[in-house]
Design a protein around this motif. Structure first.
Motif, PDB file in Angstrom:
ATOM      1  N   PRO A  34       0.844  -1.201   0.000  1.00  0.00           N
ATOM      2  CA  PRO A  34       0.000   0.000   0.000  1.00  0.00           C
ATOM      3  C   PRO A  34       0.876   1.247   0.000  1.00  0.00           C
ATOM      4  CG  PRO A  34      -0.704  -1.570   1.675  1.00  0.00           C
ATOM      5  CD  PRO A  34       0.638  -2.019   1.204  1.00  0.00           C
ATOM      6  N   ASP A  35       0.505   2.245  -0.804  1.00  0.00           N
ATOM      7  CA  ASP A  35       1.290   3.476  -0.819  1.00  0.00           C
ATOM      8  C   ASP A  35       0.669   4.507   0.112  1.00  0.00           C
ATOM      9  OD1 ASP A  35      -0.797   4.794  -2.135  1.00  0.00           O
ATOM     10  OD2 ASP A  35       0.150   4.720  -4.106  1.00  0.00           O
ATOM     11  N   HIS A  60       1.866   0.050 -10.934  1.00  0.00           N
ATOM     12  CA  HIS A  60       0.534  -0.508 -11.119  1.00  0.00           C
ATOM     13  C   HIS A  60      -0.248  -0.430  -9.816  1.00  0.00           C
ATOM     14  CE1 HIS A  60       2.153  -1.850 -14.884  1.00  0.00           C
ATOM     15  NE2 HIS A  60       1.088  -2.577 -15.182  1.00  0.00           N
ATOM     16  N   CYS A  61      -1.590  -0.481  -9.924  1.00  0.00           N
ATOM     17  CA  CYS A  61      -2.473  -0.428  -8.749  1.00  0.00           C
ATOM     18  C   CYS A  61      -3.616  -1.419  -8.914  1.00  0.00           C
ATOM     19  CB  CYS A  61      -3.080   0.967  -8.579  1.00  0.00           C
ATOM     20  SG  CYS A  61      -1.904   2.273  -8.223  1.00  0.00           S
ATOM     21  N   ASN A 121      -3.409   3.437  -2.252  1.00  0.00           N
ATOM     22  CA  ASN A 121      -3.427   2.554  -3.411  1.00  0.00           C
ATOM     23  C   ASN A 121      -2.662   1.275  -3.101  1.00  0.00           C
ATOM     24  OD1 ASN A 121      -4.647   4.425  -5.525  1.00  0.00           O
ATOM     25  ND2 ASN A 121      -2.921   5.647  -4.792  1.00  0.00           N
ATOM     26  N   LYS A 179      -9.082   7.831 -11.311  1.00  0.00           N
ATOM     27  CA  LYS A 179      -9.143   7.732  -9.875  1.00  0.00           C
ATOM     28  C   LYS A 179     -10.381   6.974  -9.424  1.00  0.00           C
ATOM     29  CE  LYS A 179      -7.267   9.029  -5.933  1.00  0.00           C
ATOM     30  NZ  LYS A 179      -6.036   8.395  -5.482  1.00  0.00           N
ATOM     31  N   VAL A 216      -4.963  -5.647 -11.816  1.00  0.00           N
ATOM     32  CA  VAL A 216      -3.832  -4.764 -11.576  1.00  0.00           C
ATOM     33  C   VAL A 216      -3.625  -3.971 -12.856  1.00  0.00           C
ATOM     34  CG1 VAL A 216      -1.344  -4.665 -11.249  1.00  0.00           C
ATOM     35  CG2 VAL A 216      -2.721  -6.171  -9.818  1.00  0.00           C
ATOM     36  N   ILE A 244      -5.978   6.622 -12.007  1.00  0.00           N
ATOM     37  CA  ILE A 244      -5.940   5.599 -13.056  1.00  0.00           C
ATOM     38  C   ILE A 244      -6.806   5.947 -14.265  1.00  0.00           C
ATOM     39  CG2 ILE A 244      -6.480   3.190 -13.551  1.00  0.00           C
ATOM     40  CD1 ILE A 244      -5.630   2.474 -10.798  1.00  0.00           C
ATOM     41  N   ALA A 292      -9.863   2.993  -8.672  1.00  0.00           N
ATOM     42  CA  ALA A 292      -8.829   2.442  -7.801  1.00  0.00           C
ATOM     43  C   ALA A 292      -9.408   2.022  -6.456  1.00  0.00           C
ATOM     44  CB  ALA A 292      -7.715   3.466  -7.584  1.00  0.00           C
ATOM     45  N   CYS A 306      -0.828   2.656 -13.144  1.00  0.00           N
ATOM     46  CA  CYS A 306      -1.240   3.914 -12.523  1.00  0.00           C
ATOM     47  C   CYS A 306      -0.650   5.060 -13.334  1.00  0.00           C
ATOM     48  CB  CYS A 306      -0.740   3.994 -11.087  1.00  0.00           C
ATOM     49  SG  CYS A 306      -1.476   2.776  -9.998  1.00  0.00           S
ATOM     50  N   GLY A 339      -1.626   7.920  -7.958  1.00  0.00           N
ATOM     51  CA  GLY A 339      -2.428   6.731  -8.157  1.00  0.00           C
ATOM     52  C   GLY A 339      -3.614   6.915  -9.069  1.00  0.00           C
ATOM     53  N   ARG A 365      -0.401  -1.571  -4.397  1.00  0.00           N
ATOM     54  CA  ARG A 365       0.516  -1.780  -5.515  1.00  0.00           C
ATOM     55  C   ARG A 365       1.157  -3.168  -5.429  1.00  0.00           C
ATOM     56  NH1 ARG A 365       1.682   3.127  -8.119  1.00  0.00           N
ATOM     57  NH2 ARG A 365       0.854   4.952  -7.036  1.00  0.00           N
TER      58      ARG A 365
END
Length: 323
Positions: free
Chosen positions: A95-96, A109-110, A100, A138, A126, A136, A141, A129, A134, A102
């Protein structure tokens, strides 16, 4: 009550922000995220399994699994038996700081919905991103905002909230992972069919840490964390970039651990957060309580528990369908 900054509890609570400990559990996720301050996740440190929470009571646990494809490709996510050796990269996620999720080895990627994020049964994949925040789109996600519980799609609509789910709420090797309308939270706070658990591994070992029951004491197969050193290790594994803000200074977990003597609270280690920025890492070796009696009274704790796969046996249930 709060002591001086020398004892970590902050007299001027406005001067501190809590990293990742929830402050008022009765609030919505969005409000809770605001009270906790900015949650930070590490992209390169300890990997986490995202475990289907009800399977912790099974002889087999089930984890999100995503085989990483070539650059720019979308990869389907499925449910497979968790790898207790932590050698399978497809089950490792990071997790970032935005929440997100990953995949290991593909941090651009997310975890996201393929196609229409509001359609029941949409595939979970997956995906690449677009940017560091993050986005995508948004709206597709999935965001991890708690250590255990539902994982919602950042859809932007309070009237139509979608969650990470298993098709048919039936766990087995190869089960399809989909987006589905979020269920109501169970009144007894037990794990529901849309609940997931972040289980973070200590690198090079078969020991992992989680906060599986919010303010509740650790129950089998988990055990409490009973040394200060292990408490700091557990916090660093679950929240490697975390700590407490004092003014403009981030103090890491080792610098904010506080030994408590609260017999009515659960034993062991916990993240502590309070209104207006109260923050610490608590270590309560003498606790005997089943939960925190003041939880939600402008404060809360997230109890950290240990799981050692070398010594624990998971109880076998008769089925793996959530009832």
């Amino acid at each position: 009550t709060f002591g001086s900054t020398s004892t970590v509890r902050v007299t001027n609570m406005c001067a501190a922000n809590c990293f990742f400990a929830s402050c008022l559990v009765s609030f919505s996720l969005a409000t809770d995220q605001h009270l906790r301050g900015h949650t930070h996740f590490n992209l390169t440190s300890s990997a986490s399994h995202i475990v289907w929470a009800p399977s912790m009571a099974f002889s087999t646990q089930y984890c999100l699994t995503a085989t990483v494809g070539s650059a720019g490709t979308k990869v389907d996510v499925s449910l497979l038996e968790c790898d207790r050796t932590w050698h399978i990269g497809a089950q490792k996620f990071h997790p970032d700081k935005f929440g997100n999720i990953r995949p290991n080895g593909k941090l651009d990627h997310c975890l996201a919905v393929d196609g229409n994020a509001s359609r029941n049964g949409s595939k979970v994949q997956v995906q690449h991103c677009v940017s560091n925040d993050g986005s995508i789109g948004k709206a597709s996600a999935f965001l991890l905002s708690t250590y255990t519980g539902r994982i919602q799609v950042d859809f932007g609509s309070l009237d139509h909230v979608m969650c990470l789910a298993i098709e048919g709420d039936h766990a087995f090797n190869g089960a399809k992972v989909v987006a589905a309308p979020c269920h109501d939270v169970r009144g007894d706070e037990s794990s529901g069919p849309q609940d997931w658990l972040q289980l973070a591994n200590v690198p090079g070992s078969q020991v992992a840490y989680a906060s599986p029951n919010k303010d509740k004491s650790c129950v089998w197969p988990f055990r409490p964390v009973l040394t200060e050193a292990a408490c700091v290790t557990a916090a660093n594994v679950l929240s490697p970039m975390g700590g407490c803000m004092f003014g403009d200074t981030l103090k890491r977990w080792a610098a904010v651990i506080e030994r408590l003597h609260e017999r009515s609270w659960p034993a062991g280690c916990h993240f502590y957060g309070a209104c207006q920025g109260g923050c610490s890492l608590g270590f309560n070796p003498d606790g005997v309580g089943a939960s925190c009696p003041t939880q939600g009274d402008c404060m809360s704790i997230d109890v950290i528990c240990e799981l050692d796969f070398r010594s624990s046996r998971i109880e076998k249930q008769e089925h793996n369908t959530y009832v």
